[in-house]
Enzyme design. Structure first.
Site, short mmCIF file in Angstrom:
data_model
loop_
_atom_site.label_atom_id
_atom_site.label_comp_id
_atom_site.label_asym_id
_atom_site.label_seq_id
_atom_site.Cartn_x
_atom_site.Cartn_y
_atom_site.Cartn_z
N HIS A 36 2.15 -2.31 -5.84
CA HIS A 36 2.79 -1.02 -6.07
C HIS A 36 2.79 -0.73 -7.58
CE1 HIS A 36 5.03 -1.18 -2.12
NE2 HIS A 36 4.98 -2.48 -2.35
N GLU A 118 5.55 -5.01 -7.69
CA GLU A 118 5.55 -3.76 -8.46
C GLU A 118 4.97 -4.03 -9.83
OE1 GLU A 118 6.57 -0.74 -7.53
OE2 GLU A 118 7.91 -1.07 -5.82
N HIS A 157 -0.20 0.01 -2.01
CA HIS A 157 0.75 0.77 -1.19
C HIS A 157 0.03 1.95 -0.54
CE1 HIS A 157 5.17 2.40 -1.04
NE2 HIS A 157 4.74 2.01 0.14
N ASP A 167 0.17 4.69 -4.97
CA ASP A 167 0.15 3.55 -5.89
C ASP A 167 -0.63 2.35 -5.31
OD1 ASP A 167 2.49 3.63 -4.15
OD2 ASP A 167 3.31 1.93 -5.22
#
Length: 184
Positions: A36, A118, A157, A167
């Site tokens: 992400h 992330e 993602h 993303d």
């Protein structure tokens, strides 16, 4: 057990910032890695707002764009900041709430079996050499710990929530990343 991972799914070298937004995996399966990106506010880096969001204590008055995040319960397993710092919010053995409505190879609910990483960034900002290095090292650790994760089970993602998410974006260099994890 690979160097760096603790028995409860915690990376020893990561800064711990424990999120309340997780629960048990229904089948204890870990077979997917989802990449992400995140920045709060959008396009701003190095601020404490990501930690606060994942911990459920984001001051929604700190920025006008945060109003839409009020009462949001979301988390990821890891964040890799622009300087390469790795932060962990949820044990890899637990289900973090990062994928939302999602599907991979006909299976819905990817949070059930995925680890979410992330990267501090945006679809168009590009990522730093430090982030790619840490992502490669973390991925190799996760692949060693959870053998169902392989190069074919690493996605963005955008791949599990097409039309809803974009993303890690067009600035993420998939060939650089996948070459690094397969060259070892």
């Amino acid at each position: 057990m690979p160097k760096g991972l603790l028995e409860q799914g915690w990376l020893a070298s990561a800064r711990k910032c424990i999120s309340p937004h997780f629960n048990s995996r229904p089948d204890n399966e870990v077979s997917l890695l989802v990449i992400h990106n995140i920045s709060l506010p959008a396009g701003c880096f190095g601020l404490p707002h990501i930690d606060a969001l994942f911990q459920g204590c984001l001051d929604t008055e700190a920025d006008d764009s945060f109003a839409e995040l009020a009462d949001l319960q979301v988390s990821a397993h890891f964040l890799i900041r622009r300087d390469g710092e790795v932060v962990q919010y949820v044990s890899c053995d637990d289900r973090a709430w990062h994928a939302g409505v999602s599907e991979f190879k006909g299976r819905k609910g990817c949070n059930d079996f995925a680890i979410g990483i992330e990267l501090e960034g945006t679809d168009s900002s590009g990522y730093t050499a430090e982030q790619y290095q840490q992502l490669m090292l973390l991925t190799l650790e996760l692949m060693a710990q959870y053998p169902m994760i392989n190069v074919n089970n690493i996605v963005g993602h955008c791949d599990i929530a097409p039309g809803r998410k974009t993303d890690p974006g067009f600035s993420f260099d998939w060939s650089r990343y996948k070459q690094a994890i397969t060259a070892v």
